[in-house]
Design an enzyme around this catalytic site. Structure first.
Site, PDB file in Angstrom:
ATOM      1  N   ASP A 189       0.012   0.082  -5.482  1.00 45.95           N
ATOM      2  CA  ASP A 189      -1.056   0.917  -4.942  1.00 45.95           C
ATOM      3  C   ASP A 189      -2.239   0.882  -5.903  1.00 45.95           C
ATOM      4  O   ASP A 189      -2.068   0.560  -7.080  1.00 45.95           O
ATOM      5  CB  ASP A 189      -0.598   2.372  -4.739  1.00 45.95           C
ATOM      6  CG  ASP A 189      -1.457   3.085  -3.681  1.00 45.95           C
ATOM      7  OD1 ASP A 189      -1.107   3.013  -2.489  1.00 45.95           O
ATOM      8  OD2 ASP A 189      -2.487   3.674  -4.047  1.00 45.95           O
TER       9      ASP A 189
ATOM     10  N   ASP B 161       1.150  -1.447   4.878  1.00 46.14           N
ATOM     11  CA  ASP B 161       0.851  -0.223   5.633  1.00 46.14           C
ATOM     12  C   ASP B 161      -0.630   0.051   5.373  1.00 46.14           C
ATOM     13  O   ASP B 161      -0.991   0.796   4.473  1.00 46.14           O
ATOM     14  CB  ASP B 161       1.752   0.905   5.122  1.00 46.14           C
ATOM     15  CG  ASP B 161       1.567   2.191   5.905  1.00 46.14           C
ATOM     16  OD1 ASP B 161       0.977   2.137   6.998  1.00 46.14           O
ATOM     17  OD2 ASP B 161       1.981   3.260   5.416  1.00 46.14           O
TER      18      ASP B 161
ATOM     19  N   GLY C 227       6.710   7.242   0.988  1.00 46.55           N
ATOM     20  CA  GLY C 227       7.620   7.627   2.079  1.00 46.55           C
ATOM     21  C   GLY C 227       8.389   6.440   2.645  1.00 46.55           C
ATOM     22  O   GLY C 227       9.614   6.482   2.782  1.00 46.55           O
TER      23      GLY C 227
ATOM     24  N   CYS D 114       0.890  -1.181   0.000  1.00 49.13           N
ATOM     25  CA  CYS D 114       0.000   0.000   0.000  1.00 49.13           C
ATOM     26  C   CYS D 114       0.918   1.218   0.000  1.00 49.13           C
ATOM     27  O   CYS D 114       0.941   2.004   0.937  1.00 49.13           O
ATOM     28  CB  CYS D 114      -0.901   0.023   1.233  1.00 49.13           C
ATOM     29  SG  CYS D 114      -1.763  -1.534   1.564  1.00 49.13           S
TER      30      CYS D 114
ATOM     31  N   CYS E  59      -1.404   3.716  11.126  1.00 48.36           N
ATOM     32  CA  CYS E  59      -1.185   4.934  11.922  1.00 48.36           C
ATOM     33  C   CYS E  59      -2.425   5.178  12.783  1.00 48.36           C
ATOM     34  O   CYS E  59      -2.922   6.283  12.892  1.00 48.36           O
ATOM     35  CB  CYS E  59      -0.842   6.135  11.045  1.00 48.36           C
ATOM     36  SG  CYS E  59      -2.043   6.494   9.773  1.00 48.36           S
TER      37      CYS E  59
END
Length: 401
Positions: A256, A301, A237, A232, A354
């Site tokens: 992605d 992620d 980053g 993903c 996150c």
């Protein structure tokens, strides 16, 4: 401080209007456009506009309480005045502020207390319930941290420089920075600056990446020469960090569902001198199937609520709801189930979010392991916002057979 000229107040008003009431746009994009279209503003003006804009987004619910909750739709100039009074910022009465009853606001401010936890922390009611249920009594400590301003952290690109060299290069451009303990590539700015204008950025010496996010590349335990998939990848980053850790040796496949994000990743990779990255759009299930049993390391992620990064994206708490979180949890389980098949036997993957909610984090991993006994969790780590940086979760999982 003596506040803002009238044109700054109008700029803040228009940006808030766009973020909340008109187009429901993301705050970071709105402020970026606003500052680009007012190049005549000096650096101090830009900093003031940015800070007030984000603080009003952060404290919107509390400010609406000071204004009187019955005010709907919200008068954005009244919202700005409520913030200026609450933060004790001096201001002049512009014509846009005429007719706003300041006495109503000051009466509530003098009280000092607010009636509910949702107003105190400036979050929706449903989020109070969710945080309390998932984090117990420590939710308020974390919410307090999430209402603080995010520090600016850079990742020194080890393909081109070291943190010490980067600090020295930035100092020549009047940007003061320092290293962070236990984060080998991280450099933190003493104060917020537009680092994208520096020569150091143009030469690919760093990326802007929070300290917590930088832990994930190390957690994945990559080795030079391996085949690694970032499933993903977004704008890349973490992909770029992995490339640096692999010293450009081996292969990274960045996947992605959005082609425009991968196009941005390519641009960034070129600037960073990361040559071992190949991008592939997930246009159908075949893209994943072709990689079954072929990958040494896999990073998932996963899409998540983003509740760990409210310091830098305060507008997202107004854009999501419990139904969104319930939907995203199903998606997370589906992704980890489908994508884990890319690992070779003996390969390792990191599942990361996150978010700070256990239901999106360790509970998802436990569910996956229960349904897939041929995988085992080696270790996991959660980083909470009260530790100073973004909230993150990461679990390292090995495929056994």
């Amino acid at each position: 401080m003596e506040l803002i000229h009238r044109n700054l107040a109008i700029g803040i008003h228009d940006a808030l209007q766009e973020t909340f009431f008109e187009k429901n746009k993301y705050a970071d994009k709105v402020i970026e456009r606003l500052l680009k279209s007012h190049r005549q503003w000096g650096s101090q003006d830009r900093a003031v506009v940015s800070e007030i804009f984000y603080n009003i987004i952060r404290w919107k619910k509390r400010l609406e309480y000071y204004m009187g909750e019955s005010v709907k739709p919200t008068n954005v100039y009244k919202l700005i005045i409520a913030y200026l009074l609450w933060s004790k910022t001096n201001y002049k009465r512009f014509e846009e502020f005429e007719g706003i009853k300041i006495a109503d606001i000051t009466t509530k401010l003098r009280k000092g207390t607010v009636p509910t936890k949702a107003i105190e922390h400036s979050i929706p009611e449903w989020l109070v319930e969710t945080l309390e249920k998932e984090l117990g009594e420590k939710w308020e400590k974390e919410m307090h941290a999430l209402n603080e301003k995010a520090p600016t952290v850079l990742r020194a690109n080890s393909l081109r420089t070291t943190p010490r060299e980067l600090i020295s290069d930035l100092a020549h451009e009047n940007v003061v920075a320092y290293t962070i303990k236990n984060h080998p590539d991280a450099v933190q700015l003493e104060e917020k600056k537009n680092v994208f204008l520096t020569t150091a950025f143009k030469e690919g010496l760093f990326e802007v990446q929070d300290a917590s996010s930088q832990k994930i590349g190390y957690f994945l335990d990559v080795k030079e020469g391996q085949r690694v998939v970032d499933a993903c990848a977004g704008a890349g980053g973490k992909t770029l960090h992995i490339a640096a850790l692999m010293k450009n040796k081996g292969q990274i496949i960045a996947l992605d569902i959005f082609e425009w994000k991968l196009a941005e990743l390519k641009r960034r990779a070129k600037r960073a001198g990361a040559h071992n990255i190949e991008t592939r759009v997930i246009s159908d299930t075949k893209v994943i199937k072709r990689l079954h049993d072929k990958v040494d390391r896999l990073l998932i992620d996963a899409p998540c609520s983003g509740l760990g990064v409210l310091k830098r994206n305060p507008d997202s708490k107004w854009k999501i709801d419990q139904a969104f979180i319930d939907r995203i949890k199903k998606e997370q389980q589906q992704i980890i189930q489908d994508y884990s098949k890319m690992l070779k036997v003996g390969g390792k993957m990191v599942y990361a979010t996150c978010s700070i909610l256990p239901s999106e984090n360790n509970k998802q991993v436990e569910e996956f392991i229960k349904n897939n006994p041929n995988y085992k969790m080696i270790k996991d780590e959660k980083v909470m916002p009260s530790e100073g940086y973004d909230g993150f979760y990461m679990a390292l999982i090995e495929r056994l057979s």
